[in-house]
Design a protein around this motif. Structure first.
Motif, PDB file in Angstrom:
ATOM      1  N   GLY A 256       0.790  -1.219   0.000  1.00 53.31           N
ATOM      2  CA  GLY A 256       0.000   0.000   0.000  1.00 53.31           C
ATOM      3  C   GLY A 256       0.825   1.274   0.000  1.00 53.31           C
ATOM      4  N   GLU A 257       0.121   2.381   0.175  1.00 53.87           N
ATOM      5  CA  GLU A 257       0.786   3.678   0.258  1.00 53.87           C
ATOM      6  C   GLU A 257       1.670   3.750   1.491  1.00 53.87           C
ATOM      7  N   THR A 258       1.283   3.046   2.544  1.00 50.55           N
ATOM      8  CA  THR A 258       2.097   2.980   3.769  1.00 50.55           C
ATOM      9  C   THR A 258       3.466   2.383   3.477  1.00 50.55           C
ATOM     10  N   ARG A 259       3.510   1.413   2.599  1.00 49.93           N
ATOM     11  CA  ARG A 259       4.781   0.784   2.215  1.00 49.93           C
ATOM     12  C   ARG A 259       5.750   1.825   1.682  1.00 49.93           C
ATOM     13  N   ASN A 260       5.258   2.727   0.848  1.00 52.68           N
ATOM     14  CA  ASN A 260       6.125   3.739   0.254  1.00 52.68           C
ATOM     15  C   ASN A 260       6.756   4.625   1.323  1.00 52.68           C
ATOM     16  N   ALA A 261       5.960   4.975   2.333  1.00 56.75           N
ATOM     17  CA  ALA A 261       6.473   5.814   3.418  1.00 56.75           C
ATOM     18  C   ALA A 261       7.511   5.064   4.254  1.00 56.75           C
ATOM     19  N   ILE A 262       7.312   3.768   4.427  1.00 57.83           N
ATOM     20  CA  ILE A 262       8.258   2.964   5.217  1.00 57.83           C
ATOM     21  C   ILE A 262       9.576   2.782   4.468  1.00 57.83           C
ATOM     22  N   ILE A 263       9.511   2.406   3.190  1.00 57.66           N
ATOM     23  CA  ILE A 263      10.758   2.149   2.457  1.00 57.66           C
ATOM     24  C   ILE A 263      11.502   3.456   2.164  1.00 57.66           C
ATOM     25  N   SER A 264      10.798   4.587   2.229  1.00 55.71           N
ATOM     26  CA  SER A 264      11.450   5.889   2.067  1.00 55.71           C
ATOM     27  C   SER A 264      12.112   6.357   3.353  1.00 55.71           C
ATOM     28  N   GLY A 265      11.870   5.621   4.452  1.00 56.04           N
ATOM     29  CA  GLY A 265      12.463   5.975   5.733  1.00 56.04           C
ATOM     30  C   GLY A 265      11.731   7.085   6.463  1.00 56.04           C
ATOM     31  N   VAL A 266      10.534   7.440   5.983  1.00 54.86           N
ATOM     32  CA  VAL A 266       9.770   8.530   6.601  1.00 54.86           C
ATOM     33  C   VAL A 266       9.141   8.070   7.907  1.00 54.86           C
ATOM     34  N   ILE A 267       8.625   6.832   7.924  1.00 53.41           N
ATOM     35  CA  ILE A 267       8.008   6.268   9.121  1.00 53.41           C
ATOM     36  C   ILE A 267       8.498   4.839   9.312  1.00 53.41           C
ATOM     37  N   LYS A 268       8.163   4.290  10.472  1.00 55.76           N
ATOM     38  CA  LYS A 268       8.357   2.878  10.743  1.00 55.76           C
ATOM     39  C   LYS A 268       6.983   2.233  10.898  1.00 55.76           C
ATOM     40  N   GLU A 269       6.945   0.919  10.827  1.00 53.81           N
ATOM     41  CA  GLU A 269       5.661   0.229  10.980  1.00 53.81           C
ATOM     42  C   GLU A 269       5.010   0.561  12.319  1.00 53.81           C
ATOM     43  N   THR A 270       5.828   0.796  13.324  1.00 55.28           N
ATOM     44  CA  THR A 270       5.295   1.130  14.654  1.00 55.28           C
ATOM     45  C   THR A 270       4.606   2.494  14.691  1.00 55.28           C
ATOM     46  N   ASP A 271       4.779   3.293  13.648  1.00 58.06           N
ATOM     47  CA  ASP A 271       4.114   4.600  13.592  1.00 58.06           C
ATOM     48  C   ASP A 271       2.667   4.495  13.095  1.00 58.06           C
ATOM     49  N   ILE A 272       2.272   3.325  12.620  1.00 55.22           N
ATOM     50  CA  ILE A 272       0.882   3.130  12.178  1.00 55.22           C
ATOM     51  C   ILE A 272      -0.012   3.161  13.414  1.00 55.22           C
ATOM     52  N   TYR A 273      -1.047   3.980  13.355  1.00 52.30           N
ATOM     53  CA  TYR A 273      -1.902   4.195  14.532  1.00 52.30           C
ATOM     54  C   TYR A 273      -2.822   3.010  14.807  1.00 52.30           C
ATOM     55  N   ALA A 274      -3.474   2.497  13.768  1.00 50.52           N
ATOM     56  CA  ALA A 274      -4.473   1.450  13.997  1.00 50.52           C
ATOM     57  C   ALA A 274      -4.919   0.839  12.682  1.00 50.52           C
ATOM     58  N   GLU A 275      -5.608  -0.278  12.777  1.00 52.97           N
ATOM     59  CA  GLU A 275      -6.421  -0.791  11.679  1.00 52.97           C
ATOM     60  C   GLU A 275      -7.831  -0.250  11.862  1.00 52.97           C
ATOM     61  N   ILE A 276      -8.540  -0.118  10.759  1.00 55.03           N
ATOM     62  CA  ILE A 276      -9.842   0.535  10.824  1.00 55.03           C
ATOM     63  C   ILE A 276     -10.843  -0.245  11.678  1.00 55.03           C
ATOM     64  N   GLY A 277     -10.688  -1.562  11.731  1.00 52.72           N
ATOM     65  CA  GLY A 277     -11.570  -2.363  12.584  1.00 52.72           C
ATOM     66  C   GLY A 277     -11.464  -1.996  14.052  1.00 52.72           C
ATOM     67  N   GLN A 278     -10.262  -1.593  14.472  1.00 50.78           N
ATOM     68  CA  GLN A 278     -10.080  -1.160  15.858  1.00 50.78           C
ATOM     69  C   GLN A 278     -10.860   0.114  16.148  1.00 50.78           C
ATOM     70  N   LEU A 279     -10.915   1.004  15.160  1.00 47.53           N
ATOM     71  CA  LEU A 279     -11.646   2.255  15.350  1.00 47.53           C
ATOM     72  C   LEU A 279     -13.151   2.008  15.402  1.00 47.53           C
ATOM     73  N   ILE A 280     -13.641   1.150  14.511  1.00 46.86           N
ATOM     74  CA  ILE A 280     -15.068   0.841  14.500  1.00 46.86           C
ATOM     75  C   ILE A 280     -15.476   0.165  15.811  1.00 46.86           C
ATOM     76  N   ALA A 281     -14.595  -0.679  16.330  1.00 44.64           N
ATOM     77  CA  ALA A 281     -14.881  -1.391  17.578  1.00 44.64           C
ATOM     78  C   ALA A 281     -14.724  -0.507  18.813  1.00 44.64           C
ATOM     79  N   GLY A 282     -14.242   0.727  18.616  1.00 39.86           N
ATOM     80  CA  GLY A 282     -14.096   1.646  19.741  1.00 39.86           C
ATOM     81  C   GLY A 282     -12.875   1.395  20.598  1.00 39.86           C
TER      82      GLY A 282
END
Length: 328
Positions: A256-282
């Motif tokens: 995904g687009e997240t991959r591009n940010a990771i391989i560019s060194g802009v973020i790490k996987e640990t910077d991902i906030y959540a999966e959308i299911g977590q938000l829907i589940a509250g």
């Protein structure tokens, strides 16, 4: 045992955007709750024909069904023939016996369930008073994102940009006919994204369209087009400091687009906030300030196809649609 065959006309007759949005939310929750087996996507690239094919599958324990979707994007279609760009087929199996229940067109389902995903993310993460949407791309998904979004938010203006400007006159006519929004055709990405509350990208480009300088505080981004490694619609630097939500972290970090940010060194996987299911589940807070930049990266999940296909199958059976044939 008879198998039901549903063509695109049958699928179109029973599909409702409102119902699909509800179904996709239920699918995300099921995935988040560990009720879904979803293997990795199988992708086939056919550059000599400007095409690609993805195979997405899953088993949903909650509805005891197995779905397999074969979906292709051939981007010369419509230019040198009368075929649609996106073509798909979904196979639905009984999860208790493995018996094939249904073979159905998957093109419309792919479009609608993807539109539903974007709308769900905007409902959760965009500012509540969002009125203006920037759209990149003028194809079927660029339409579907707006149709679905208008089901959950009071959108008033769409500003659309496409590399293929000739497709935007028809886009404007279609969207204005099917919604209450005003569509403004833009000559550049800068013009499209100016003052946008929500920005949606739906293209197959491999060279990003939107530079970091164009993204303003408070914007919600729906990144749809990058569903395969190598595709890239957004400047990876946009991800730095943003609240990043994925449909599936495993998929988004690999294709995904997240991959591009990771391989560019802009973020790490640990910077991902959540999966959308977590938000829907509250399980985690949604938008926490009006200045926060939020990003929903969606690569498309088998569970979305599964819950939508099951709904189509059940309604089609009830309404007597389609034709049965002896498969076994």
């Amino acid at each position: 045992m008879k198998t039901l065959l549903l063509g695109i006309k049958d699928v179109k007759e029973v599909l409702s955007l409102k119902e699909v949005i509800i179904a996709v939310e239920e699918g995300y929750i099921a995935y988040n709750a560990g009720q879904v087996q979803q293997p990795e996507i199988v992708s086939i690239e056919i550059p000599e024909n400007n095409g690609e094919t993805d195979i997405k599958s899953c088993y949903n324990k909650l509805n005891e069904s197995i779905s397999v979707k074969i979906a292709s994007g051939f981007y010369n279609n419509g230019k040198n023939n009368n075929l649609p760009t996106m073509i798909g087929t979904i196979l639905l199996f009984d999860g208790k016996t493995g018996v094939p229940l249904c073979v159905m067109d998957g093109s419309l389902i792919t479009g609608i369930r993807t539109g539903a995903a974007g709308a769900i993310s905007s409902k959760l993460l965009a500012r509540k008073n969002s009125k203006t949407v920037a759209v990149f791309g003028g194809g079927g998904q660029a339409r579907m994102q707006i149709y679905a979004l208008c089901q959950v938010m009071d959108i008033q203006e769409v500003r659309v940009y496409s590399e293929y400007q000739n497709e935007l006159i028809k886009y404007k006519a279609d969207v204005e006919e099917n919604t209450n929004v005003k569509v403004i055709i833009c000559a550049t990405p800068e013009e499209a994204i100016k003052n946008a509350d929500i920005a949606i990208s739906t293209t197959p480009t491999r060279k990003y369209i939107v530079h970091k300088s164009l993204v303003k505080p408070g914007m919600h981004i729906v990144a749809v087009g990058a569903d395969m490694a190598g595709k890239n619609e957004w400047d990876p630097k946009i991800f730095k400091g943003a609240k990043i939500v994925n449909d599936s972290i495993a998929q988004c970090v690999s294709r995904g687009e997240t991959r591009n940010a990771i391989i560019s060194g802009v973020i790490k996987e640990t910077d991902i906030y959540a999966e959308i299911g977590q938000l829907i589940a509250g399980e985690k807070p949604l938008r926490e300030s009006d200045d926060e930049i939020t990003i929903f990266d969606t690569t498309g999940m088998g569970i979305q196809d599964n819950v939508t296909a099951v709904k189509v199958y059940e309604i089609a059976k009830k309404n007597g649609l389609g034709e049965y044939f002896e498969f076994i």
